[in-house]
Scaffold this motif. Structure first.
Motif, PDB file in Angstrom:
ATOM      1  N   THR A   1      24.403  32.158  18.257  1.00 37.98           N
ATOM      2  CA  THR A   1      24.249  31.744  19.887  1.00 37.98           C
ATOM      3  C   THR A   1      23.476  31.829  20.458  1.00 37.98           C
ATOM      4  O   THR A   1      25.471  32.594  21.379  1.00 37.98           O
ATOM      5  CB  THR A   1      23.732  29.834  19.915  1.00 37.98           C
ATOM      6  OG1 THR A   1      24.830  29.716  20.566  1.00 37.98           O
ATOM      7  CG2 THR A   1      24.057  29.321  18.111  1.00 37.98           C
TER       8      THR A   1
ATOM      9  N   ARG B   1      18.518  32.821  19.547  1.00 38.45           N
ATOM     10  CA  ARG B   1      19.822  32.988  18.395  1.00 38.45           C
ATOM     11  C   ARG B   1      19.675  33.494  17.400  1.00 38.45           C
ATOM     12  O   ARG B   1      18.003  34.052  17.319  1.00 38.45           O
ATOM     13  CB  ARG B   1      18.957  31.671  17.340  1.00 38.45           C
ATOM     14  CG  ARG B   1      18.916  29.724  18.574  1.00 38.45           C
ATOM     15  CD  ARG B   1      20.595  29.598  18.287  1.00 38.45           C
ATOM     16  NE  ARG B   1      20.982  27.920  18.521  1.00 38.45           N
ATOM     17  CZ  ARG B   1      20.551  27.662  20.092  1.00 38.45           C
ATOM     18  NH1 ARG B   1      20.970  28.456  21.197  1.00 38.45           N
ATOM     19  NH2 ARG B   1      20.946  26.512  20.000  1.00 38.45           N
TER      20      ARG B   1
ATOM     21  N   GLY C   1      15.770  26.980  16.239  1.00 38.17           N
ATOM     22  CA  GLY C   1      15.991  27.414  15.246  1.00 38.17           C
ATOM     23  C   GLY C   1      15.642  26.184  13.850  1.00 38.17           C
ATOM     24  O   GLY C   1      16.143  26.731  12.696  1.00 38.17           O
TER      25      GLY C   1
END
Length: 358
Positions: free
Chosen positions: A312, A321, A346
């Protein structure tokens, strides 16, 4: 509803609510299964983001640092067991003499960080009251922020995310290679695999196709009423713990190069994809959370198989991400120039992908 339409609707809904600005690219092997760009790279002039836009990627850059260290280990310049204090001549610090390169890679060194990620965002801004953030230009500039602090735990006792450890790894790369950290990455990663749109670009540099970073300004009802640039809340230069600039396509190239042993030997490439330490002692979503060498893993709680890995990236005005799903050979890249917006997206994309493959 097909995959592309589901993902586009997820993102478009967020864009309409001012909850996402950036680019998304998803590939399965050589097949592009989704791509899209949304929002503004420059809000003042209403310049749209595109798939060619270059975004600051925050801590995803840690993966470059880890690969560089493994390259130098292969060259026998250093080893996993190299003692960091001795190697960097940090005997007058409070860092334990027994801290090794491997413990820094896995965030298990126990050393104090220059900023603890578990603190509130307000603490980040307070950190720069006495030391202006614009002065943070070299890796050495970070040392006085943490080397005289007491350790937070014993070595190898537990995982504790730590940017300072990756600053030290960057300094090790410089000493072992004789190059600046930035030139080492340029020569041994970016140039090697044709990541031609990746570099280390300062916030005050003028360069092509680089998105500006923004934070939303909200009223008491959490309604967005304006935007603020991140020029006073983000370190001006990248460092070895984060801050490179890249594109979605270049990050796909990076993961593919790791998978295909283009940056490391087959044995060392495999090490990049092996979970090393328990990250969180919980099984939310029925996953086990682990960390390796700048690589975060989620494992199926029952089978213990790796579901996803990657990293991340979060800074003021930056949210990213980079995920790889080994069982399906899918890579997901989310790059945003708006703070704290990539995480929930994400997970929504993750759920769509899991449903498709279930």
């Amino acid at each position: 509803m097909n995959l592309q339409k589901q993902i586009n609707e997820l993102i478009s809904d967020r864009v309409n609510k001012n909850q996402f600005s950036g680019a998304v690219l998803i590939k399965k092997g050589n097949e592009e299964i989704f791509s899209g760009a949304y929002g503004y790279a420059n809000r003042t002039w209403r310049v749209n983001n595109s798939l060619q836009t270059r975004f600051r990627i925050a801590s995803i850059s840690k993966m470059f640092t880890a690969v560089s260290i493994l390259q130098l280990i292969e060259l026998e310049k250093v080893s996993f067991s190299t003692k960091v204090v001795e190697y960097l001549n940090l005997e007058n610090s409070k860092i334990s003499n027994d801290v090794t390169i491997e413990s820094l890679l896995t965030h298990t060194s126990g050393i104090a960080d220059y900023f603890d990620e578990e603190q509130d965002d307000d603490e980040w801004e307070k950190l720069w009251y006495d030391i202006p953030i614009y002065k943070m230009r070299r890796l050495e500039d970070y040392l006085e922020l943490f080397i005289h602090k007491e350790p937070v735990s014993k070595i190898n006792e537990k995982y504790h995310y730590n940017g300072a450890g990756y600053i030290l790894l960057g300094l090790i790369i410089e000493k072992a290679s004789g190059l600046s950290y930035f030139d080492y990455i340029r020569q041994n990663i970016f140039s090697k695999i044709n990541m031609k749109n990746s570099d280390f670009i300062s916030l005050d540099d003028v360069d092509d196709l680089v998105a500006e970073g923004y934070e939303a300004i909200s009223d008491s009802n959490k309604k967005i009423i304006g935007w603020k640039k991140n020029i006073y809340t983000t370190t001006p230069n990248a460092a070895s713990d984060g801050g490179a600039t890249s594109t979605a396509d270049d990050l796909i190239k990076f993961i593919e190069a790791l998978r295909n042993n283009k940056l490391l030997s087959e044995k060392m490439s495999m090490e990049m994809f092996i979970p090393k330490v328990l990250e969180y002692d919980d099984t939310s979503r029925n996953y086990i959370w682990m960390y390796g060498y700048a690589n975060e893993f989620i494992l199926d709680e029952e089978s213990k198989e790796i579901v996803r890995c990657g990293h991340t990236g979060e800074e003021y005005g930056v949210s990213c991400r980079l995920y790889y799903y080994p069982s399906t050979n899918v890579i997901v890249v989310i790059l945003a120039n708006q703070g704290w917006c990539a995480g929930s997206l994400g997970w929504d994309i993750h759920d769509v992908l899991m449903n498709v493959n279930s």
